[in-house]
Design an enzyme around this catalytic site. Structure first.
Site, short mmCIF file in Angstrom:
data_model
loop_
_atom_site.label_atom_id
_atom_site.label_comp_id
_atom_site.label_asym_id
_atom_site.label_seq_id
_atom_site.Cartn_x
_atom_site.Cartn_y
_atom_site.Cartn_z
CG HIS A 22 -80.27 -34.08 45.46
ND1 HIS A 22 -79.23 -34.73 44.81
CD2 HIS A 22 -79.69 -33.43 46.50
CE1 HIS A 22 -78.09 -34.49 45.43
NE2 HIS A 22 -78.34 -33.70 46.46
CD GLU A 64 -77.87 -41.39 51.02
OE1 GLU A 64 -78.29 -41.96 52.05
OE2 GLU A 64 -76.73 -40.90 50.94
#
Length: 265
Positions: A138, A87
């Site tokens: 995550h 990201e």
């Protein structure tokens, strides 16, 4: 040069945790730069689409275009990301590298950040000596996943870590906990928001959830659904990142666009 502040998050459709985490981080960043008009962007197109009708949020390119249309020539861009993974790489590719923009770093980058994160968790979740704190992140296939492994070392021996999609895995965490004497585990999200991963993968009743794996292994399990963005100490770290980028870019002499008071999201 007139600049603004753009706070970039992955986003969430869970409005309860959104207010307590992402919006809280935006508010702290806005307060740290009161002279700058503030804008938000979510990188997840899926999240933006699902929020349609409830909350209008720009993507990064749309937010930058909106800022330019408002008379701004550049921006301080601060993500609310935990690690410099995929990201962050995608965000960096979207920010022009021409001196008009400054990109702040993610929460975790080096050993000092990891030590600070471990200390924040210890302070936020004081537990009895018979209970282990297990934080669930995550995880990623990106090389930045190594930060989770290094953070786990900073958290030992009184805390542990696992990830949904990387390492340490759920199974690795359960096996490690079985090798120590304590049989009570308190689960917390190592995630900015407490959304689907926290409510389902971590604490959900499904057979593959972290909670269920631990219970089948004989542990007494409790949990907290509090995203990292709810912790003031974490939000202060994001403000620190933004200040570092602001000063490094030489924006100290920059000003907001003339006219009405700065826009606040």
């Amino acid at each position: 040069m007139n600049i603004g502040l753009l706070v970039v998050s992955f986003g969430t459709t869970h409005l309860d945790t959104l207010e307590r985490t992402i919006l809280a981080a935006e508010a702290d960043l806005s307060a740290a730069f009161p002279q700058l008009p503030c804008y938000r962007a979510f990188t997840s197109a899926v999240v933006r689409r699902r929020l349609a009708g409830r909350m209008a949020v720009d993507g990064v390119e749309e937010a930058l275009a909106r800022m330019a249309a408002g008379g701004l020539e550049g921006a301080l861009v601060q993500p609310t990301l935990l690690i410099p993974g995929e990201e962050y790489d995608r965000l960096r590719a979207r920010i022009p590298a021409d001196g008009r923009f400054a990109l702040g770093g993610p929460l975790l980058r080096d050993e000092a950040d990891l030590a600070a994160m471990a200390a924040i968790l210890r302070e936020a979740y004081p537990l009895d000596k018979d209970t282990v704190l297990l934080a669930m992140g995550h995880g990623t296939a990106h090389s930045a996943n190594g930060l989770y492994l290094r953070l786990a070392r900073h958290m030992a021996p009184d805390m542990a870590l696992c990830t949904v999609e990387g390492r340490p895995s759920f199974r690795e965490a359960v096996d490690a906990l079985l090798a120590q004497p304590r049989r009570k585990v308190h689960l917390v999200p190592l995630l900015l928001v407490a959304g689907d991963h926290s409510k389902n993968d971590m604490a959900g009743p499904g057979p593959d959830s972290l909670r269920s794996l631990l219970e089948r292994a004989g542990f007494q399990v409790s949990w907290s659904l509090r995203g990292l963005g709810e912790l003031p100490a974490v939000r202060r770290r994001f403000v620190l990142r933004a200040r570092e980028a602001y000063e490094s870019a030489g924006f100290c002499g920059a000003a907001a666009a003339s006219g009405p008071p700065p826009e606040r999201f």
